[in-house]
Design an enzyme around this catalytic site. Structure first.
Site, PDB file in Angstrom:
ATOM      1  N   ASP A  87       0.823  -1.213   0.000  1.00  0.00           N
ATOM      2  CA  ASP A  87       0.000   0.000   0.000  1.00  0.00           C
ATOM      3  C   ASP A  87       0.862   1.271   0.000  1.00  0.00           C
ATOM      4  OD1 ASP A  87       0.916  -0.127   2.586  1.00  0.00           O
ATOM      5  OD2 ASP A  87      -1.057   0.023   3.534  1.00  0.00           O
ATOM      6  N   SER A  88       2.197   1.099   0.016  1.00  0.00           N
ATOM      7  CA  SER A  88       3.070   2.266  -0.172  1.00  0.00           C
ATOM      8  C   SER A  88       2.835   2.890  -1.543  1.00  0.00           C
ATOM      9  CB  SER A  88       4.546   1.878  -0.011  1.00  0.00           C
ATOM     10  OG  SER A  88       4.887   0.807  -0.860  1.00  0.00           O
ATOM     11  N   GLU A 144      -0.934  -5.316   8.692  1.00  0.00           N
ATOM     12  CA  GLU A 144      -0.113  -4.701   9.733  1.00  0.00           C
ATOM     13  C   GLU A 144      -0.761  -4.927  11.095  1.00  0.00           C
ATOM     14  OE1 GLU A 144       0.619  -0.544   8.858  1.00  0.00           O
ATOM     15  OE2 GLU A 144       1.320  -1.002   6.832  1.00  0.00           O
ATOM     16  N   GLU A 180       9.618  -4.100  10.355  1.00  0.00           N
ATOM     17  CA  GLU A 180      10.044  -2.809   9.793  1.00  0.00           C
ATOM     18  C   GLU A 180      10.620  -1.880  10.859  1.00  0.00           C
ATOM     19  OE1 GLU A 180       7.270  -0.896   7.143  1.00  0.00           O
ATOM     20  OE2 GLU A 180       8.463   0.959   7.068  1.00  0.00           O
TER      21      GLU A 180
HETATM   22  O1  KIV Z   1       3.616  -1.168   1.418  1.00  0.00           O
HETATM   23  C1  KIV Z   1       4.824  -1.414   1.538  1.00  0.00           C
HETATM   24  O2  KIV Z   1       5.665  -0.993   0.714  1.00  0.00           O
HETATM   25  C2  KIV Z   1       5.256  -2.234   2.666  1.00  0.00           C
HETATM   26  C3  KIV Z   1       6.732  -2.407   2.858  1.00  0.00           C
HETATM   27  C4  KIV Z   1       7.249  -1.239   3.615  1.00  0.00           C
HETATM   28  C5  KIV Z   1       7.081  -3.688   3.488  1.00  0.00           C
HETATM   29  O3  KIV Z   1       4.460  -2.687   3.428  1.00  0.00           O
END
Ligand code: KIV
Length: 272
Positions: free
Chosen positions: A48-49, A119, A186
């Site tokens: 979701d980044s 998460e 993380e």
């Molecule tokens: O969404 C993302 O890019 C992530 C990474 C930071 C592991 O969850």
């Protein structure tokens, strides 16, 4: 065509290859990038980044399940070997295990991804158990959880004090007992992730979590220099693609303005 890595294959890394060859994971969201890395990485996370790297949002909170489906489908259909994990976005799973199952099954059904990531620590043990007992493999994500940005007040390293480290370790234990097949850790001190890795029977995948995790994950945009807004300390940049893009587009603009493009090689001629 290579066989796609399954949840079972990923778990096996812990006991077979991880000591010599850690798992290589990368976050990517598009068909083009996925095709390029298909034969190089073990795991692709459609993370979701994307809210920040692709859509220009300030954080990951605006990402929706439909966005994850669109990008997840593009990545799955452009790859044949890596294991594909898709993130459950903020607001799509926290309310109840049932809601989490509805979102996860929708994402898996519409993308073809092999697993989902969520998460959360001990507070999500019940949800993780519910999903994994019903055919949804779950990758955990502990330590810094970017979906909690508003309560944390920033992207802040977690587990730095003895008490905080104990909490991260307890989170790891709770989600392992609940059934995660692997977990992202993380932005925590190496000492903390080392304790988790040593005591877990599933692979740990670190991002800013030190050298001893069973695998590493970074965001493709970060290592390629495609996301200039902010580069965390734990990122190593392997290219400066953003500079190459601006250089190329500047040259194109100069050529057009100076009438150097198109040339006779770029035009069509009538056949009569
Ligand atoms: O969404 C993302 O890019 C992530 C990474 C930071 C592991 O969850």
């Amino acid at each position: 065509m290579n066989k796609r890595l399954s949840v079972r294959d990923i778990r096996k890394f812990k006991f077979t290859m991880s000591k010599q060859k850690p798992l290589v994971s990368l976050v990517c969201y598009t068909a083009q990038m996925a095709r390029l890395i298909n034969n190089i990485v073990d795991i692709i996370l459609v993370g979701d980044s994307m809210g920040m790297t692709i859509y220009g949002h300030e954080n990951t909170l605006l990402v929706t399940p439909q966005m994850m489906i669109n990008h997840g489908k593009a990545v799955v259909s452009s790859t044949s070997r890596p294991h594909i994990v898709v993130d459950l976005p903020f607001g799509s799973y926290e309310e109840s295990p049932e809601k989490a199952f509805r979102t996860a099954s929708r994402i898996m059904k519409h993308t073809g991804a092999q697993s989902v990531k969520l998460e959360g620590g001990k507070e999500f043990a019940e949800t993780i158990y519910f999903l994994s007992q019903r055919g949804v493999p779950v990758m955990g994500h502990i330590g810094l959880m970017p979906q909690r940005i508003q309560t944390l007040g920033g992207f802040i390293t977690q587990g730095k004090t003895q008490e905080a480290s104990k909490q991260v370790i307890e989170d790891a234990k709770a989600i392992i007992d609940a059934g995660v097949f692997s977990m992202v850790i993380e932005a925590v001190p190496e000492e903390t992730s080392n304790i988790i890795t040593k005591n877990s029977e599933i692979p740990t995948i670190g991002i800013g979590a030190g050298r001893t995790c069973d695998g590493q994950i970074l965001v493709a945009h970060d290592i390629l220099g495609l996301y200039g807004d902010f580069t965390p300390k734990f990122v190593k940049k392997y290219a400066e693609i953003d500079k190459k893009i601006t250089d190329a587009v500047t040259q194109y603009a100069d050529d057009v303005r100076n009438k150097k493009f198109p040339t006779k090689n770029n035009i069509f001629k009538a056949s009569i």
